[in-house]
Design an enzyme around this catalytic site. Structure first.
Site, PDB file in Angstrom:
ATOM      1  N   ASN A 177       0.877  -1.177   0.000  1.00  0.00           N
ATOM      2  CA  ASN A 177       0.000   0.000   0.000  1.00  0.00           C
ATOM      3  C   ASN A 177       0.909   1.219   0.000  1.00  0.00           C
ATOM      4  OD1 ASN A 177      -2.534  -1.353   0.137  1.00  0.00           O
ATOM      5  ND2 ASN A 177      -2.132  -1.813   2.289  1.00  0.00           N
ATOM      6  N   GLU A 260      -8.123  -3.174  -2.869  1.00  0.00           N
ATOM      7  CA  GLU A 260      -8.367  -2.514  -1.587  1.00  0.00           C
ATOM      8  C   GLU A 260      -8.104  -1.014  -1.663  1.00  0.00           C
ATOM      9  OE1 GLU A 260      -6.013  -4.856   1.181  1.00  0.00           O
ATOM     10  OE2 GLU A 260      -7.638  -6.295   1.421  1.00  0.00           O
ATOM     11  N   ARG A 293       0.645  -8.149  -8.108  1.00  0.00           N
ATOM     12  CA  ARG A 293      -0.109  -8.973  -7.151  1.00  0.00           C
ATOM     13  C   ARG A 293      -1.501  -9.303  -7.690  1.00  0.00           C
ATOM     14  NH1 ARG A 293      -0.999  -7.120  -1.992  1.00  0.00           N
ATOM     15  NH2 ARG A 293      -0.430  -9.005  -0.875  1.00  0.00           N
ATOM     16  N   LYS A 334      -1.391 -14.995  -3.755  1.00  0.00           N
ATOM     17  CA  LYS A 334      -1.484 -15.486  -2.369  1.00  0.00           C
ATOM     18  C   LYS A 334      -1.750 -16.987  -2.383  1.00  0.00           C
ATOM     19  CE  LYS A 334      -2.835 -11.250  -0.047  1.00  0.00           C
ATOM     20  NZ  LYS A 334      -3.538 -10.641   1.085  1.00  0.00           N
ATOM     21  N   ASP A 339      -7.181 -14.821   2.348  1.00  0.00           N
ATOM     22  CA  ASP A 339      -6.193 -13.881   2.866  1.00  0.00           C
ATOM     23  C   ASP A 339      -5.433 -14.459   4.046  1.00  0.00           C
ATOM     24  OD1 ASP A 339      -4.747 -11.577   3.097  1.00  0.00           O
ATOM     25  OD2 ASP A 339      -6.284 -10.471   4.176  1.00  0.00           O
ATOM     26  N   GLU A 367      -0.316 -12.188  10.832  1.00  0.00           N
ATOM     27  CA  GLU A 367      -1.527 -11.362  10.927  1.00  0.00           C
ATOM     28  C   GLU A 367      -2.706 -12.136  11.500  1.00  0.00           C
ATOM     29  OE1 GLU A 367      -2.670  -9.603   7.219  1.00  0.00           O
ATOM     30  OE2 GLU A 367      -4.511  -8.741   8.015  1.00  0.00           O
TER      31      GLU A 367
END
Lengths: 645, 645
Positions: A177, A260, A293, A334, A339, A367
């Site tokens: 990000n 996102e 990605r 991923k 996620d 996470e």
């Protein structure tokens, strides 16, 4: 018993030249300074040396490989390139004393995956919500602090050394990000990146940069970032050229686009291949790669809409583009379709894009797996992913399909133990070793890590630690989100349980529990059709609750609480039993760790002990909330009558 | 029809002296400047004047009261004190033209409650989580910005004017959660408070300060803050004396002690009476008052522990201390036992402490009632509280028992409309007017506000606005948390639905919904015993589901979804019906507001219209989440077959 020289008297010969050979020399010289012994540069005669480290530019072992052997009282490492020599040295270090004791015929070592990368989600500016490191649980960033380059370059160099010892050869130094200050790392703040690259280079680690797709607009002042616009393409070409002028071995760009809230080619009606290829073309003259990605999905989904399935998104967006990506564009996928949950099926994208270079992205930073306050060694999970064969037993494994590399989101920060939880280092090490050899047995890698981390550990320590780490992922799974259902975490920070935390959210992460049953119907027959994104045999396996593996049942099917698993238990009883077992296992792990107090340095022991307290508390909270939630909803009591609140 | 002079020719005589008489003069002079007319100071003969404003220091009307009448073409306001004159002037303003048209026999007006206060939860430093104004939805603070006094003193003066026009005479200028910088307002930053006080004083508004109980330690360097320690007592006496030297009419201290992490007397094994009386004694020589908040409960409760009931806490902590508080100590009690929910029973503390000066605390800032994005006029709720008679029909009403004052948490900020949502001004005004006269009909107050806010409104506007505001509280209740159950909000910021958001939290705010039923059993017979904290008749009324009012049923009882309400509906059908009705009512309100576009200034209309969009969106989200949650849990379909997701 063979004769061999003791550690303090060993003589090492190093042949070859170049900066990484200097690094190897520095490492050996340092060791000699500490333990004794001697290191000599160049010389044609191997006689009298215990260890010969040799670069022979014949290309036999590739840029990073090496041959290792021991014969006649001499250990030799032969590499075709400087990096190979460095990895060969670390191989010797890993073998420890046995490298100088046991004869071994010459054997070749080469990494199975060329790119073994850590992505740092480090922010330059402290983000008001996400902080200095997004999803970071190991203190601050090694690179940035409060909007500035941190400037502790010796520490960056030490980090490069750590990475090389794990086999990692690439780092992306900023968050995917990309906010305002971070964007400028590409242009007027490039010097700060070059400083980092200079510290990582001696350890064979190439530097990558996350860039914003909107850079031509926000940095270049252009009216558009359309990837087919000539001015845009020129802007990127110029930007790439300036990067390579400053960092000749720069690795490339990492891009999170149309994801996102990040900008991307959709804004201009272009495909992701258009976007990626435009950057690839800017990087190509310099040998760089774009990591694009595949984490593209609708994060503003309406929870009422059951036809949209976030799990489908990566496949739906990217599979049709197979064959359209440039050679130096890598699609970074991923490992699972959602996620980084504690349990997901392997992403169907890996079986669907044979003509695209794919990278597998895993998450070393914990996470969703305890945020480095809980022990959760992810080696077995990653190994399962890498050994998964999308086309069945005859086909290739994901680890072989990952021609674009293996990437982990970093779990490292400025914590004195690097990873916050000292035992979380095992994830970093395991990632590096699995990236080198995806087919490796993770348990063997774990043993390596234990042996290297506690070099003079008595058997009691080794045998205490081993099961405690080996089982920790399954233990974590047991007390958290059951049977592949995922999430059930507190919104935002994702730590601790909240069964309905994401149930009525726009994030596409639902379990649909009602008083009768739970799970998401992703079958082709009656559900979202996600199961059909797999090739045979998996499409069939996942399609039916009768064949779907228990641990993924609720990912693929909505079933009644009374549904009987392959294990013979009902779903609801499985929920209760695993929650209780998980807590018991953590309590036992805490007990084992406590019993090792005399064998581990006091500070490290205390750090881990304190985190086990939190893990026990957290595991009980998970157990009680999940059990209460499902008892209240299902009305089915625990068959064993244990307390549920 | 009687003859009277038109607005532009009216003559006003003002008699009396002192700063507030100057304020009155300034107001009239300003009006003459705008509309024409003349104002004269002093003079013994009333002849020829349309309005006579007179201070007669006979004490007949108290410090704040006044007499109003009109006879022989002359309107007179006679006050015994300067504040009374100011309130009399605003009374004339409220009456508008009729004050000069209709004869009225002389009538007395006096506030029923001496202290009518707004507590600002404004922080000096921007709090990392709570921001500049904790629970503020109207922009920044009028007083503080980024750690400093804001310094816009004319605006503070205008705010004082606004407050006086509503009848409010006290303001606490900083948050009850007193952080490091805020603590220093008591000592080295006192000058900043004095500046504010100087601006509020001309409008009869006294300034109060929130202080930390730990001040002797954190500011005074003492080793303790024990309220019985002589050095501590002296420190506070000195601090109070210095405050009064700077602000002679200072109102007193507001204290949140032993509450949600704030320090308090419990640390030293002392009672809350000890703590409050120590501060009262420091303030007494100067005529000041301590407002001691009764919001003391265990905010680290274990959700598994069903015997602890947060609703009981204020009564359990404070009722035993009745009679122990000093005369100038006021116990400030939230109107309900929990925390400003859209529906709560009235706190049992009001019936339990006859020998204590109690203040009623309400929340004008709409923390749990739509955050000034939703229209929710709280007049009827506050009025119900103030008219509630803890000892039954023969006893006094809460409004009469509130000898310590009426306090509202402010809903004002630096927003151009003062309150973010322009219609939220109605809450500020209604609070002030109900504080003046707790028995007032809130609907009449609302009409006053509409008339004053839209002074030349045609009937269509008035009749459009009236129902839209009148019903807004019940509408909000309908689409949010049903039947007194409360909460069900998103944790932290408290905006938007999350049915289980606080269900497994340490905050003591649970609904205990399972597949069979919902609600908290607070009966004496089988529950937490909270119902028995009330005197007769309420203890009996609340004890049984048969007599408990529908709107509080789930606050007092856990009942099956099939339980039939007094309304004749089942609980589950009530949940569905009210959710659908609530949304329909908001949609209708939005439609009505849209139809008034030609009658309201464009900017104000747009601001409200935009917020109605958000309210409709929010109400639908509430409806759908709450309905889905309870359908999934209860399995009972909506009798009318409407869509539930």
């Amino acid at each position: 018993m063979e004769a061999f020289r003791p550690l303090g008297e060993r003589r090492t010969l190093i042949r070859g030249s170049g900066p990484l050979v200097e690094t190897v020399h520095g490492e050996v010289a340092w060791a000699c300074g500490v333990f004794g012994g001697e290191v000599v540069r160049e010389g044609s005669d191997d006689a009298g040396y215990d260890l010969v480290l040799d670069v022979v530019a014949d290309g036999a072992w590739g840029d990073e490989g090496f041959a290792y052997g021991r014969e006649g009282g001499r250990t030799t490492v032969t590499a075709s390139g400087q990096r190979g020599l460095l990895y060969g040295l670390f191989h010797v270090v890993r073998l420890g004393g046995t490298a100088f004791q046991e004869d071994r015929p010459r054997e070749g070592h080469r990494p199975a995956v060329a790119l073994r990368m850590l992505d740092h989600w480090d922010n330059v500016d402290v983000h008001p919500v996400m902080g200095q490191v997004e999803r970071g649980y190991a203190g601050g960033s090694l690179f940035w602090r409060d909007g500035r380059a941190r400037g502790e370059l010796e520490r960056v160099r030490a980090y490069g050394r750590l990475l090389a010892a794990c086999g990692i050869n690439a780092v992306c130094v900023n968050n995917v990000n990309v906010h305002a200050s971070e964007a400028r790392l590409l242009t007027d703040r490039l010097g700060e990146v070059a400083d980092l690259a200079a510290m990582l280079r001696p350890y064979g680690v190439r530097t990558h940069l996350s860039v914003t797709f909107a850079a031509p607009v926000v940095l270049g002042g252009l009216p558009t970032a359309d990837p087919l616009d000539e001015a845009v393409r020129q802007w990127w070409s110029g930007a790439a050229a300036r990067v390579y002028a400053a960092i000749p071995d720069f690795g490339g760009f990492v891009v999170k686009a149309d994801s996102e809230g990040q900008p991307g080619p959709f804004t201009y009606g272009r495909s992701h291949a258009d976007g990626a290829n435009m950057l690839a073309s800017a990087l190509a003259p310099h040998g760089g790669t774009v990591h694009w990605r595949a984490f593209v999905y609708d994060h503003r989904q309406d929870w009422r809409d059951r036809s949209t399935d976030r799990a489908r998104a990566a496949y739906d967006h990217f599979a049709p583009l197979d064959g359209e990506f440039a050679d130096n564009a890598v699609l970074q996928v991923k490992h699972g379709p959602m996620d980084f949950q504690v349990r997901e099926p392997v992403s169907p994208v890996f079986g669907a894009m044979p003509r695209t270079r794919l990278a597998v992205e895993v998450q070393a930073t914990q996470e969703y797996t305890g945020q480095q306050r809980h022990v959760c060694w992810l080696g077995p999970m990653w190994s399962e992913v890498l050994r998964f064969r999308p086309a069945g037993e005859e086909g290739s494994a994901v680890g072989e399909l990952a021609g674009g590399g293996l990437v982990a989101v970093s779990n490292v920060g400025d914590d004195p133990y690097w990873t916050g939880h000292p035992l979380a280092q095992a994830n970093l090490y395991t990632f590096g070793r699995l990236a080198w050899q995806p087919s490796a047995d993770p348990l063997r890698v774990l043993d390596e890590w234990i042996a290297l981390t506690f070099p003079s550990a008595p058997k009691r320590l080794t045998e205490g630690l081993r099961p405690l780490l080996r089982g920790s992922w399954r233990t974590y799974e047991k007390y958290t989100a059951p049977l592949g259902v995922g999430f059930m975490v507190q919104p935002g920070h994702h730590y601790g349980p909240s069964v309905d935390g994401y149930e009525y959210s726009p994030w596409g992460t639902y379990h649909f529990a009602d008083r009768d049953g739970i799970g998401v119907d992703r079958s082709a027959a009656t559900g979202t059709g996600y199961a059909a994104q797999y090739a045979a045999p998996w499409a069939g396996v996942y399609e039916s609750p009768a064949t779907c593996p228990d641990e993924l049942l609720l990912f693929f099917h909505h079933v009644p609480y009374a549904h009987v698993l392959h294990s013979g238990k009902t779903v609801i009883q499985h929920v209760y039993d695993t929650r209780f077992e998980g807590v018991e296992e953590v309590e036992e792990a805490r007990r084992v760790w406590a019993s090792l107090a005399d064998l581990v340095g006091a500070e490290r022991h205390a750090r881990v002990a304190e985190r086990y307290e939190e893990q026990v508390r957290g595991a009980r909270e998970w157990r009680d909330q999940v059990n209460s939630y499902f008892l209240r909803k299902s009305g089915v009591p625990d068959a064993r009558g244990r307390p549920i609140w």
